[in-house]
Design a protein around this motif. Sequence first.
Motif, short mmCIF file in Angstrom:
data_model
loop_
_atom_site.label_atom_id
_atom_site.label_comp_id
_atom_site.label_asym_id
_atom_site.label_seq_id
_atom_site.Cartn_x
_atom_site.Cartn_y
_atom_site.Cartn_z
N UNK A 1 33.91 -34.98 -17.63
CA UNK A 1 33.68 -33.76 -18.41
C UNK A 1 32.40 -33.89 -19.23
N UNK A 2 32.23 -35.05 -19.85
CA UNK A 2 31.00 -35.28 -20.63
C UNK A 2 29.77 -35.24 -19.73
N UNK A 3 29.89 -35.78 -18.52
CA UNK A 3 28.76 -35.75 -17.58
C UNK A 3 28.42 -34.31 -17.21
N UNK A 4 29.45 -33.49 -17.01
CA UNK A 4 29.22 -32.07 -16.69
C UNK A 4 28.52 -31.37 -17.84
N UNK A 5 28.99 -31.61 -19.04
CA UNK A 5 28.39 -30.99 -20.23
C UNK A 5 26.94 -31.46 -20.40
N UNK A 6 26.71 -32.75 -20.13
CA UNK A 6 25.35 -33.30 -20.23
C UNK A 6 24.42 -32.62 -19.24
N UNK A 7 24.91 -32.42 -18.00
CA UNK A 7 24.10 -31.76 -16.98
C UNK A 7 23.73 -30.35 -17.40
N UNK A 8 24.72 -29.58 -17.84
CA UNK A 8 24.47 -28.19 -18.23
C UNK A 8 23.64 -28.11 -19.51
N UNK A 9 23.74 -29.13 -20.35
CA UNK A 9 22.89 -29.17 -21.55
C UNK A 9 21.45 -29.46 -21.17
N UNK A 10 21.26 -30.36 -20.19
CA UNK A 10 19.91 -30.68 -19.71
C UNK A 10 19.23 -29.44 -19.14
N UNK A 11 20.02 -28.60 -18.46
CA UNK A 11 19.49 -27.39 -17.87
C UNK A 11 19.32 -26.26 -18.90
N UNK A 12 19.76 -26.50 -20.14
CA UNK A 12 19.59 -25.50 -21.18
C UNK A 12 20.69 -24.47 -21.23
N UNK A 13 21.76 -24.67 -20.47
CA UNK A 13 22.85 -23.70 -20.42
C UNK A 13 23.82 -23.91 -21.59
N UNK A 14 24.01 -25.18 -21.96
CA UNK A 14 24.85 -25.53 -23.10
C UNK A 14 24.01 -26.25 -24.15
N UNK A 15 24.51 -26.25 -25.38
CA UNK A 15 23.85 -26.98 -26.46
C UNK A 15 24.90 -27.79 -27.21
N UNK A 16 24.65 -29.09 -27.34
CA UNK A 16 25.56 -29.95 -28.09
C UNK A 16 25.08 -30.04 -29.54
N UNK B 1 25.55 -31.89 -32.97
CA UNK B 1 26.11 -33.12 -33.48
C UNK B 1 27.18 -32.85 -34.53
N UNK B 2 28.39 -33.34 -34.27
CA UNK B 2 29.48 -33.21 -35.21
C UNK B 2 30.13 -31.84 -35.24
N UNK B 3 29.66 -30.92 -34.40
CA UNK B 3 30.19 -29.55 -34.44
C UNK B 3 30.55 -29.02 -33.06
N UNK B 4 30.53 -29.86 -32.02
CA UNK B 4 30.95 -29.42 -30.69
C UNK B 4 29.82 -28.90 -29.83
N UNK B 5 30.18 -28.27 -28.73
CA UNK B 5 29.23 -27.78 -27.73
C UNK B 5 29.32 -26.27 -27.61
N UNK B 6 28.15 -25.61 -27.52
CA UNK B 6 28.08 -24.16 -27.49
C UNK B 6 27.31 -23.68 -26.25
N UNK B 7 27.60 -22.44 -25.86
CA UNK B 7 26.79 -21.79 -24.84
C UNK B 7 25.45 -21.44 -25.49
N UNK B 8 24.37 -21.81 -24.84
CA UNK B 8 23.04 -21.64 -25.43
C UNK B 8 22.70 -20.18 -25.70
N UNK B 9 22.18 -19.91 -26.88
CA UNK B 9 21.73 -18.56 -27.21
C UNK B 9 20.44 -18.23 -26.47
N UNK B 10 19.57 -19.21 -26.33
CA UNK B 10 18.24 -18.95 -25.79
C UNK B 10 18.25 -18.80 -24.28
N UNK B 11 19.17 -19.47 -23.60
CA UNK B 11 19.12 -19.47 -22.14
C UNK B 11 20.21 -18.63 -21.50
#
Length: 242
Positions: A47-62, A64-74
């Motif tokens: 799951x973390x690997x999936x989140x990392x991949x989508x974060x690298x592509x700018x789809x998600x944003x992690x 720190x200390x507050x969880x992961x969000x769907x990116x506003x910019x992308x």
Amino acid sequence: MDLKQSARDLAIEYLLQEIKKGNLKAGDKLLNERKLSENLGISRVPLREAICTLSTLGILEAHQGDGTYVSDSYSEIFSNIIKKYGIFDRSMVDEVFEARSLFEADAARLAARNHTEDDLVKLEQALKKHENALTDYYEEKLKDKDMMELDTEIHLGIAASSHNNFILEIVRSIRYVTLQQDYFSEQYTLDHEHFKRSSIMHREIFNAIKEKNEDLAYKKMQEHINEIRLALDIESIRRDIK
């Protein structure tokens, strides 16, 4: 494909579909890792690997200390693309091969520049596995899917040897699309000898990387991707849009 990889891909597909359906919108926060992994029936590592991949592509944003969000910019751009075309739409086959030609050629060039001895050892092992499997494949003891998994190991190994994590994740994502859509299934294959030719091209790319010949590695990878494309019935793939 190993279970870890399958679980990672399952998580990626789930999150992309949730965005596509509108269940996850710009600025939305994902469930915490424990709940999300339980819902998907997978462990937290893939799951973390999936989140990392989508974060690298700018789809998600992690955060720190507050969880992961769907990116506003992308997310708006991404949402429009997948609503219009579908993230795994067969009509995108031309774009997929254009992307492969660009990113995988760059990966080969960087691999020639940045590889380590350990990278070469792993690539050599992947090449031998693919080469040794050819006889079984042409004796119908292995399926197309088996060969594509071995092929994927080589291409991801080259991308990993670039030591550029962004390129690695892009290549991984592009290959995921081709595997999901069965581009290399028998019904779309014009040249059933393409795995033999791929094996030869893999060796040529590997040798260029080993010799640190960046331009040759780049050129050979582009030639390889073009050969792969010519082995497929692209028109039929375009017509068979899901």
